[in-house]
Structure formats: C-alpha cells, structure tokens
Design an enzyme around this catalytic site. Sequence first.
Site, PDB file in Angstrom:
ATOM      1  CE1 TYR A 198      -3.784   2.437   0.956  1.00  0.00           C
ATOM      2  CE2 TYR A 198      -2.209   3.291   2.559  1.00  0.00           C
ATOM      3  CZ  TYR A 198      -3.398   3.417   1.851  1.00  0.00           C
ATOM      4  OH  TYR A 198      -4.191   4.517   2.061  1.00  0.00           O
ATOM      5  CB  THR A 224     -12.324   6.228   6.870  1.00  0.00           C
ATOM      6  OG1 THR A 224     -11.134   5.412   6.805  1.00  0.00           O
ATOM      7  CG2 THR A 224     -11.937   7.700   6.817  1.00  0.00           C
TER       8      THR A 224
END
Length: 322
Positions: free
Chosen positions: A201, A234
């Site tokens: 990532y 989130t």
Amino acid sequence: FFFFFLEVSFLTGVSDLFRSGYDSASKHFNPADLEVDVAGRSFLVTGANSGIGKATAKEIARRGGTVHLVCRNKERAEVAKEEIVTETGNQNILLHILDVSNPKEIWKFAEKFKNEHKLNVLINNAGCMVNNRELTEDGLEKNFATNTLGTYILTMALLPLLEKAADARVITVSSGGMLVQKLNISDLQSSNGTFDGTMVYAQNKRQQVVLTEQWAKAHRNVHFSVMHPGWADTPAVRSSMPDFYQKMKNTLRTEAQGADTVVWLAVSAEATKLPSGLFFQDRQPVPTHLPLASTHSPPEDEEKLMEMLEEFSQKFKAPSPG
C-alpha cells in the site's frame, strides 16, 4: 500496522497526523477559501460512498457543484447519494457504478462519460489495502490494480475532457505511508518475496506521488495535486487496520477533517496559485521525502514507471471502432 503508522506519524515531523494536528493546523486556515459557489462546475469523486470520498462529495455538493459519485457497490452508493442530496439539497448528484480495480471497465466508463458529461475536477480517492496477495480476474495484484493502475487509467482516459475545461484539476488522495517507501519499478505486482500488504500500500502511494509529479510536467493545462488526509476514522481504516483503529480511535480525525484538504484543493482559488504537482497536508505543501531518508529515485525510474503503466493500460483498452 500499529507500529508502522505510528512510525510514519512521528517520522514526518511535518505536523501531527491525528486530530490534534488538524486542530492546530486549522487555526491558520482562511475560512474564506471555502466560501465559494461552484455551481456549473462538474466534479468526479471515486470511492464516494463512504469515508473521505463521501465527506468530500458532500462538501462540494453544499457549494452547488455537480457531483459524479463513482462507486463499486450499488446499494451502498445509492444510500450515500440519498444522504448527500438530503443533507445538501443539491439534486445534481449522479451515480456511476465502477470497480476501479478493473481496467477494461475503467476504459469503457471513461469513453461513455466523455460523450455524455463535462468535467472540471477529478478526485482519485478510491483505494484499498488488501493484506494478502489477491489477484483480480485480469491477473493483477489487487492493491496495484486499484491504487496505481486504476488511478493511472482513469486519469489518462479523462484528461482529454479535463484539458477542454476551465480551471481543470486532478487531486489524488495518497498517504503519508509513502514516506517510508522508495519507488520500486522492479516488482510492481509484488510477486517476489514475502507479501506485506502495508508496505505494498505504501509503495502504491509513493507511485501516486510520482504520477502526480510526472503529470504536472506533461499536462500544463490541468492543475495536479496529491495529498495526505492524516489518520481519519473511516470504514477503510476500521476494516484494514483493526489493531491500529482500536488503539488510536479516540485520537483519529473525523472524515470531514480528513477530507478538508481535498475539498480545499478542489474548490479554492488559493490552491491553484501554488505550483502543479505538489504533495499537501492540511492545506500546505509538504516534502515528499523525509530528511536523511534514502527514498529518492532517479528520474529514469520515474519515467519508466509511466511507460510501464501505459503499456499495462493499453492491454486493457478496447480497439476503436473501425
């Protein structure tokens, strides 16, 4: 995960990436920057059904913009659209279902979109952090397919539309995680060695920074920027980084705080007074490398990345009729 994200937070030295850092930085924000009416301007936000994408779409909708929500999950997307319309009173919210890990579908979507709509601002927000090596139906490693190749193809496919528009902008939501990675073009699909989803990532996010810098040089009629939202509460953080979330949930930024710089880059006049191609945090350009870090790559590697992504992208493009 936990130690990786703490390391990034403390190494940056730029400012605190948690809620306290936002509170401190926001004291210096000029509220007038966001007191704008963007009616008549068209914005496309990927990954817009939750998290930073939805918060961004909502703030743009409040300011009168036409917002195209690009989402993978139809049911969740319809709920998000309804919420945005209800909360903002803006009816100009359009929904498109697209999985940005599927390059063929991105090309198809972009061709159709170009024929039917105009576009002033593209916000590349969709992303994923898959912790085990998974392949898409096209045989692409999923993080790379979504975060890097998907971002590349969607941006390149929509650039002809953006280049016709007034005050065109492209904003990509990256991560401070990229600060611990040097661009590696030798293994774009992470097929060698042990697979570490966090580092894959971070590598993808480094690639997004390089993409932004390269696009800024090549396309002078469009303003490009890339940003780090800080660590925000989130759904993606909760699902991809459960340990980090449990330990740090009381210190995380809200979704709206994470989206603030995206909105500022998308709508404010101030953003485009700064050069194209910069990396932002809390409405300020910040360095893309840590002091003394050996994360700089030679220009030829950055150019080679663009060539490799172009080759990948063309494999999935349907031939033009006739």
